[in-house]
Write an enzyme that holds these catalytic residues in place. Structure first.
Site, short mmCIF file in Angstrom:
data_model
loop_
_atom_site.label_atom_id
_atom_site.label_comp_id
_atom_site.label_asym_id
_atom_site.label_seq_id
_atom_site.Cartn_x
_atom_site.Cartn_y
_atom_site.Cartn_z
N ASP A 28 0.86 -1.19 0.00
CA ASP A 28 0.00 0.00 0.00
C ASP A 28 0.89 1.24 0.00
O ASP A 28 1.86 1.31 0.76
CB ASP A 28 -0.93 -0.04 1.24
CG ASP A 28 -2.04 1.00 1.15
OD1 ASP A 28 -1.73 2.20 0.98
OD2 ASP A 28 -3.21 0.61 1.25
N ILE A 29 0.57 2.21 -0.86
CA ILE A 29 1.43 3.41 -0.95
C ILE A 29 1.29 4.31 0.27
O ILE A 29 2.12 5.18 0.49
CB ILE A 29 1.20 4.29 -2.21
CG1 ILE A 29 -0.26 4.40 -2.57
CG2 ILE A 29 2.05 3.87 -3.36
CD1 ILE A 29 -0.53 5.56 -3.51
N ASN A 83 -12.80 -3.09 3.08
CA ASN A 83 -13.85 -2.06 3.06
C ASN A 83 -14.70 -2.22 1.81
O ASN A 83 -14.17 -2.32 0.70
CB ASN A 83 -13.20 -0.67 3.06
CG ASN A 83 -12.32 -0.46 4.28
OD1 ASN A 83 -12.64 -0.90 5.38
ND2 ASN A 83 -11.19 0.21 4.09
N GLU A 91 -12.31 3.44 -0.94
CA GLU A 91 -11.93 4.55 -1.83
C GLU A 91 -11.71 4.06 -3.25
O GLU A 91 -11.95 4.80 -4.21
CB GLU A 91 -10.66 5.22 -1.31
CG GLU A 91 -10.94 6.13 -0.13
CD GLU A 91 -9.66 6.65 0.52
OE1 GLU A 91 -8.58 6.48 -0.07
OE2 GLU A 91 -9.79 7.21 1.62
N HIS A 96 -10.34 -5.22 -2.55
CA HIS A 96 -8.97 -5.39 -2.05
C HIS A 96 -9.02 -5.74 -0.58
O HIS A 96 -9.84 -5.23 0.17
CB HIS A 96 -8.12 -4.15 -2.28
CG HIS A 96 -8.76 -2.88 -1.86
ND1 HIS A 96 -9.74 -2.25 -2.60
CD2 HIS A 96 -8.58 -2.11 -0.77
CE1 HIS A 96 -10.13 -1.15 -1.99
NE2 HIS A 96 -9.45 -1.05 -0.86
N HIS A 98 -6.88 -5.63 2.81
CA HIS A 98 -5.69 -5.07 3.46
C HIS A 98 -5.10 -6.11 4.41
O HIS A 98 -5.84 -6.68 5.23
CB HIS A 98 -6.07 -3.86 4.33
CG HIS A 98 -6.62 -2.68 3.59
ND1 HIS A 98 -5.88 -1.55 3.33
CD2 HIS A 98 -7.85 -2.43 3.08
CE1 HIS A 98 -6.63 -0.65 2.70
NE2 HIS A 98 -7.84 -1.16 2.53
#
Ligand code: AMP
Ligand code: ZN
Length: 128
Positions: A28-29, A83, A91, A96, A98
């Site tokens: 993750d950035i 999410n 978002e 995805h 996490h």
């Protein structure tokens, strides 16, 4: 094409942790902890419930394989966060998972306050 489709297609660079024919996992950035990684199905689905069972199996297997690789970071535990929908904080509209490695004493993830919710009422709705 969405940003995670582009990452899966290698049109956008990412720091790939794990990859197989069904999923890609990359750092993750905006990491919430050391090793924060996203595991993404290569096929585009918006939310988890849209995914066929077989795809879900591939996804969770990908999560497990990614965790095995992340173990090099010597974390003490990890959170799996997913999410779905704007209200839940999604978002990027491509499923995805996490993986958030946790280290003793860190505060990377906190759940919200306990709410005064009538469990009987909720259960009645679910069961009706
Ligand atoms: P969510 O709020 O669950 O939709 O999480 C989206 C996550 O995607 C956020 O943690 C972002 O930091 C991460 N993200 C967005 N763009 C990229 C990217 N190009 N490479 C890696 N992670 C990204
Ligand atoms: Zn996509």
């Amino acid at each position: 094409m969405c940003i995670f489709c582009k990452i899966a297609n290698k049109e956008i660079p990412s720091k790939i942790v794990y990859e197989d024919p069904y999923v890609i996992a990359f750092l993750d950035i905006n990491p919430r902890s050391k090793g924060h990684t996203l595991v993404v199905p290569k096929k585009h689905y918006k939310t988890l419930d849209e995914m066929p069972d077989e795809e879900l199996c591939h996804l969770i297997k990908g999560v497990k394989e990614t965790i095995k690789i992340l173990k090099k970071l010597n974390f003490d535990g990890y959170n799996i966060v997913n999410n779905n929908g704007k209200a839940a904080g999604q978002e990027i509209d491509h499923v995805h998972i996490h993986i958030i490695p946790r280290y003793e004493g860190d505060e990377a993830v906190k759940f919200g306050e306990v709410k005064d919710i009538d469990l009987d009422e909720v259960y009645k709705i679910i069961k009706s």
